[in-house]
Design a protein around this motif. Structure first.
Motif, short mmCIF file in Angstrom:
data_model
loop_
_atom_site.label_atom_id
_atom_site.label_comp_id
_atom_site.label_asym_id
_atom_site.label_seq_id
_atom_site.Cartn_x
_atom_site.Cartn_y
_atom_site.Cartn_z
N GLY A 187 44.98 49.90 35.50
CA GLY A 187 43.72 50.54 35.15
C GLY A 187 42.47 49.75 35.46
O GLY A 187 41.40 50.33 35.63
N TYR A 188 42.57 48.42 35.56
CA TYR A 188 41.39 47.61 35.77
C TYR A 188 41.02 47.52 37.24
O TYR A 188 41.89 47.46 38.11
N THR A 189 39.73 47.49 37.51
CA THR A 189 39.24 47.28 38.87
C THR A 189 38.94 45.80 39.07
O THR A 189 39.05 44.99 38.14
N THR A 190 38.53 45.44 40.27
CA THR A 190 38.20 44.04 40.56
C THR A 190 36.96 43.58 39.81
O THR A 190 36.71 42.38 39.75
N GLU A 191 36.20 44.51 39.24
CA GLU A 191 35.05 44.12 38.43
C GLU A 191 35.49 43.59 37.07
O GLU A 191 34.73 42.89 36.40
N ASP A 192 36.71 43.94 36.65
CA ASP A 192 37.22 43.51 35.34
C ASP A 192 38.31 42.46 35.43
O ASP A 192 38.43 41.62 34.54
N MET A 193 39.10 42.51 36.50
CA MET A 193 40.24 41.59 36.57
C MET A 193 40.64 41.37 38.03
O MET A 193 40.59 42.29 38.84
N THR A 194 41.01 40.14 38.34
CA THR A 194 41.50 39.80 39.67
C THR A 194 42.82 39.05 39.54
O THR A 194 43.08 38.40 38.53
N TYR A 195 43.64 39.15 40.59
CA TYR A 195 44.91 38.44 40.64
C TYR A 195 44.87 37.40 41.75
O TYR A 195 44.18 37.56 42.76
N GLU A 196 45.65 36.36 41.56
CA GLU A 196 45.83 35.36 42.61
C GLU A 196 47.13 34.63 42.36
O GLU A 196 47.58 34.47 41.23
N TRP A 197 47.78 34.24 43.46
CA TRP A 197 48.98 33.43 43.34
C TRP A 197 48.60 32.01 42.95
O TRP A 197 47.65 31.45 43.49
N TYR A 226 43.72 44.09 48.31
CA TYR A 226 43.00 45.02 47.46
C TYR A 226 43.27 46.45 47.91
O TYR A 226 43.52 46.70 49.10
N GLY A 227 43.22 47.38 46.99
CA GLY A 227 43.42 48.78 47.31
C GLY A 227 42.30 49.61 46.74
O GLY A 227 41.74 49.29 45.68
N ASP A 228 41.95 50.68 47.44
CA ASP A 228 40.89 51.58 47.01
C ASP A 228 41.50 52.87 46.49
O ASP A 228 42.35 53.49 47.14
N TYR A 229 41.06 53.28 45.31
CA TYR A 229 41.52 54.52 44.70
C TYR A 229 40.32 55.36 44.31
O TYR A 229 39.33 54.84 43.80
#
Length: 379
Positions: A187-197, A226-229
């Protein structure tokens, strides 16, 4: 993709993905050390630590996005099915992030009961290409929560999942396949949460120790992207649900309520934004068409106009005399129709003008509505 000559090219990567810790054995050792360290120090009162803590709100709310690091250990690959195009894998997945609200004094970490996860904010990570999955719960939930003095949290779990893997079997049985393991925020977008290895390819461990009877694990990669929805439609459905829910909780009356006016106008604005998106999308696609096709349409119109000038008497007609004489008269559109057809595509020269206009029109109109609304219903 079976037989001794087949190889399995397993690609483990995360879309919106990230990494957390290193290996299983090392992680378990750290967990044990953490329990011993916690026993040596004075206990921190969790009641006071969680006082005023809201697990429904992410860390740094209205601030920078939460950076979630991830790592995983591949415990086993139980089955690879060419028929169903999937594979079954058991992983120990770890997520690591910082929550400033959970800082506590000291220099030792604490290992918490996994049942406390319900009182914590945790990333809404899910397996994007999973057909089915479950969390191991024998004898208790196979999960680990480690809390550090600076508010950092380590959350690990043991998961078994059946993952989809599209296979190209044209070289079967001498084929190579790439099977993804995709992690993503639901549910979160990159404005709220990001992932990284956490450590790139080193964040994934355990694959070198796995032996399969009919396959060979050739290589793996830890990728992220990143993916756009699209969410215009979701907002419309949300407004519809909100309006329906509000009306269901109030008595059925014949007159219009103030909340009805507000919700209906909000719905109109959301729907108008959806229409604006459709208009921009349509116009942008039109202006991307080759100039050659546009010129051909223009040439066609000019040809029709030329024919109309040469045959001014060619008006819409199909009477009996024409049929008797064995002649037919062609139908030509009138100059009025030609003009509207020719100029119909010249309404907007730049699709960006729609967005620029909407950015001003929508907020101003909504502000004017709010001013009138609150004056009418509060004064």
């Amino acid at each position: 993709m079976s037989g001794q000559g087949a190889t399995l090219f397993l690609v483990v990567f995360a879309l919106f993905g990230g990494i957390s810790n290193s290996v299983l054995a090392q992680g378990d050792e750290e967990a044990a050390n953490g329990r011993e360290e916690a026993a040596e120090t004075q206990p921190v009162k969790l009641t006071a630590l969680f006082k005023g803590y809201d697990p429904l709100i992410r860390p740094n709310f209205h601030g920078k996005p939460v950076a979630v690091q991830m790592s995983m250990t591949i415990a086993s690959i139980d089955q690879v099915s060419e028929v169903d195009m999937d594979y079954t894998v058991t992983v120990l997945m770890r997520q690591y992030w910082n929550d400033p609200r959970l800082k506590f004094p000291g220099n030792r970490s604490m290992s918490l009961d996994p049942r406390l996860v319900k009182k914590l904010w945790v990333p809404d990570t899910f397996l994007e290409n999973s057909k089915s999955s479950y969390l191991h719960a024998v004898t208790v939930d196979n999960a680990l929560i480690r809390l550090f003095p600076d508010g950092s949290i380590l959350y690990g779990m043991r998961i078994t999942a059946k993952m989809e893997c599209e296979m190209d079997l044209r070289k079967y049985p001498m084929d190579e396949q790439s099977c993804p393991f995709i992690l993503e925020s639901y549910g979160y977008t990159t404005e709220d949460m990001t992932y990284e290895w956490r450590e790139g390819d080193k964040s994934i461990s355990g694959l070198k120790d796995i032996r399969l009877s009919q396959f060979t694990i050739y290589d793996y990669k830890a990728l992220q992207g990143y993916g756009d929805y699209e969410t215009g439609v979701t907002t419309v459905l949300t407004m519809t649900t909100l309006v329906s829910g509000t009306r269901a909780q109030l008595p059925k009356i014949s007159y219009i309520k103030a909340i009805d006016v507000y919700l209906v106008v909000c719905f109109v604005f959301v729907f108008a934004a959806l229409l604006e998106y459709a208009a921009v999308n349509y116009q942008s696609r039109y202006y991307k068409t080759p100039r050659k096709s546009r010129k051909s349409k223009k040439a066609e119109i000019e040809e029709i106009q030329l024919e109309e000038k040469k045959a001014p008497l060619a008006v819409p007609e199909n009477d009996g005399s024409a049929a008797r004489n064995g002649t037919t008269r062609r139908r030509f559109p009138s100059p009025k129709v030609l003009t509207s057809f020719r100029s119909g595509r010249k309404i907007i020269e730049d699709v960006n003008d729609i967005d620029k206009f909407s950015r001003v029109l929508f907020p101003v109109t909504f502000a004017v509505f709010n001013a009138i609304y609150w004056i009418v219903y509060t004064v």
